[in-house]
Design a protein around this motif. Structure first.
Motif, PDB file in Angstrom:
ATOM      1  N   GLY A 112     -11.327   0.150   3.833  1.00 34.44           N
ATOM      2  CA  GLY A 112     -12.023  -0.804   4.697  1.00 34.44           C
ATOM      3  C   GLY A 112     -11.100  -1.486   5.682  1.00 34.44           C
ATOM      4  O   GLY A 112     -11.426  -1.625   6.864  1.00 34.44           O
ATOM      5  N   ALA A 113      -9.939  -1.907   5.218  1.00 39.47           N
ATOM      6  CA  ALA A 113      -8.990  -2.588   6.104  1.00 39.47           C
ATOM      7  C   ALA A 113      -8.435  -1.636   7.158  1.00 39.47           C
ATOM      8  O   ALA A 113      -8.289  -2.015   8.327  1.00 39.47           O
ATOM      9  CB  ALA A 113      -7.846  -3.190   5.290  1.00 39.47           C
TER      10      ALA A 113
ATOM     11  N   PRO B  49       0.182  -4.724   3.184  1.00 39.31           N
ATOM     12  CA  PRO B  49      -1.257  -4.675   3.430  1.00 39.31           C
ATOM     13  C   PRO B  49      -1.607  -4.998   4.888  1.00 39.31           C
ATOM     14  O   PRO B  49      -1.023  -5.886   5.497  1.00 39.31           O
ATOM     15  CB  PRO B  49      -1.824  -5.733   2.484  1.00 39.31           C
ATOM     16  CG  PRO B  49      -0.810  -5.828   1.393  1.00 39.31           C
ATOM     17  CD  PRO B  49       0.517  -5.587   2.050  1.00 39.31           C
TER      18      PRO B  49
ATOM     19  N   ASN C  94      -3.837  -6.604   7.542  1.00 37.46           N
ATOM     20  CA  ASN C  94      -4.830  -7.674   7.598  1.00 37.46           C
ATOM     21  C   ASN C  94      -5.094  -8.137   9.028  1.00 37.46           C
ATOM     22  O   ASN C  94      -5.535  -9.246   9.247  1.00 37.46           O
ATOM     23  CB  ASN C  94      -4.415  -8.853   6.713  1.00 37.46           C
ATOM     24  CG  ASN C  94      -3.003  -9.305   6.984  1.00 37.46           C
ATOM     25  OD1 ASN C  94      -2.446  -8.982   8.019  1.00 37.46           O
ATOM     26  ND2 ASN C  94      -2.434 -10.048   6.061  1.00 37.46           N
TER      27      ASN C  94
ATOM     28  N   TRP D 179       0.852  -1.174   0.000  1.00 37.69           N
ATOM     29  CA  TRP D 179       0.000   0.000   0.000  1.00 37.69           C
ATOM     30  C   TRP D 179       0.892   1.229   0.000  1.00 37.69           C
ATOM     31  O   TRP D 179       1.796   1.367   0.829  1.00 37.69           O
ATOM     32  CB  TRP D 179      -0.891   0.011   1.217  1.00 37.69           C
ATOM     33  CG  TRP D 179      -1.914  -1.081   1.223  1.00 37.69           C
ATOM     34  CD1 TRP D 179      -2.158  -1.994   0.231  1.00 37.69           C
ATOM     35  CD2 TRP D 179      -2.819  -1.376   2.259  1.00 37.69           C
ATOM     36  NE1 TRP D 179      -3.162  -2.829   0.592  1.00 37.69           N
ATOM     37  CE2 TRP D 179      -3.591  -2.474   1.839  1.00 37.69           C
ATOM     38  CE3 TRP D 179      -3.062  -0.828   3.490  1.00 37.69           C
ATOM     39  CZ2 TRP D 179      -4.594  -3.025   2.624  1.00 37.69           C
ATOM     40  CZ3 TRP D 179      -4.046  -1.372   4.279  1.00 37.69           C
ATOM     41  CH2 TRP D 179      -4.812  -2.449   3.851  1.00 37.69           C
TER      42      TRP D 179
ATOM     43  N   ASP E 189     -10.772  -1.139  -0.761  1.00 40.25           N
ATOM     44  CA  ASP E 189     -10.225  -2.245   0.038  1.00 40.25           C
ATOM     45  C   ASP E 189      -9.278  -1.732   1.118  1.00 40.25           C
ATOM     46  O   ASP E 189      -9.278  -2.235   2.253  1.00 40.25           O
ATOM     47  CB  ASP E 189      -9.474  -3.233  -0.860  1.00 40.25           C
ATOM     48  CG  ASP E 189     -10.402  -3.947  -1.829  1.00 40.25           C
ATOM     49  OD1 ASP E 189     -11.624  -3.932  -1.594  1.00 40.25           O
ATOM     50  OD2 ASP E 189      -9.895  -4.522  -2.808  1.00 40.25           O
TER      51      ASP E 189
END
Length: 176
Positions: free
Chosen positions: A163-164, A124, A126, A101, A160
């Motif tokens: 949201g994460a 990312p 998670n 990202w 995405d």
């Protein structure tokens, strides 16, 4: 005065800094071995490493992008370039070539490659914050968002990613 440190060191400069560290180690090891004999090679390497580590820290600390109220300062160990906020078109939080990202600022024409400045590149998200690295990156994202909000620079965030960040790090998506 707001001041945010960001920036991603390009791979070419990382390799250069690594080579500089090897040169420092060699510059200490060779005289140590020539003065005291081959039995002191380990001593020379350790002394060289003791000097190379602060050199690396200084190089990486100096290599940054600093966002201030007045301008964006792009620093390398050998120069500083000031970029006016007027040149910033927008910010974007998306995927880079390595599927990380990336938070970047798009600029009007200039000397920057691809007319952008990459402020942040993270793997990312998670899961919830699991250590100091995650905590620092979350803090950095909030600081960058605050200064961009203050400068009224629009930021586009992929759904995405938004949201994460909201789900795992409790960073709300940008609102207009």
């Amino acid at each position: 005065m707001h001041r945010v440190h960001a920036g991603v060191v390009p791979m070419a400069r990382i390799v250069g800094y690594g080579l500089a560290a090897v040169v420092v180690i060699a510059a200490v090891t060779v005289p140590t071995v020539s003065l005291f004999g081959v039995g002191r090679i380990f001593t020379g390497i350790v002394l060289g490493a003791v000097l190379a580590v602060p050199a690396l820290v200084a190089l990486f600390k100096r290599d940054a992008v600093v966002l201030t109220d007045k301008a964006i300062h792009r620093r390398t160990p050998w120069s500083v370039t000031d970029i006016d906020w007027d040149r910033v078109i927008a910010g974007r939080f998306g995927l880079d070539e390595q599927s990380r990202w990336s938070l970047a600022l798009d600029l009007t024409e200039g000397a920057e490659p691809h007319s952008e400045i990459v402020l942040l590149s993270i793997p990312p998200v998670n899961g919830p914050i699991s250590g100091a690295y995650d905590l620092r990156k979350r803090e950095q994202i909030n600081q960058i968002r605050n200064i961009l909000r203050l400068k009224r620079i629009p930021v586009t965030v992929l759904p995405d990613i938004a949201g994460a960040l909201e789900r795992h790090w409790q960073i709300a998506p940008p609102t207009r």
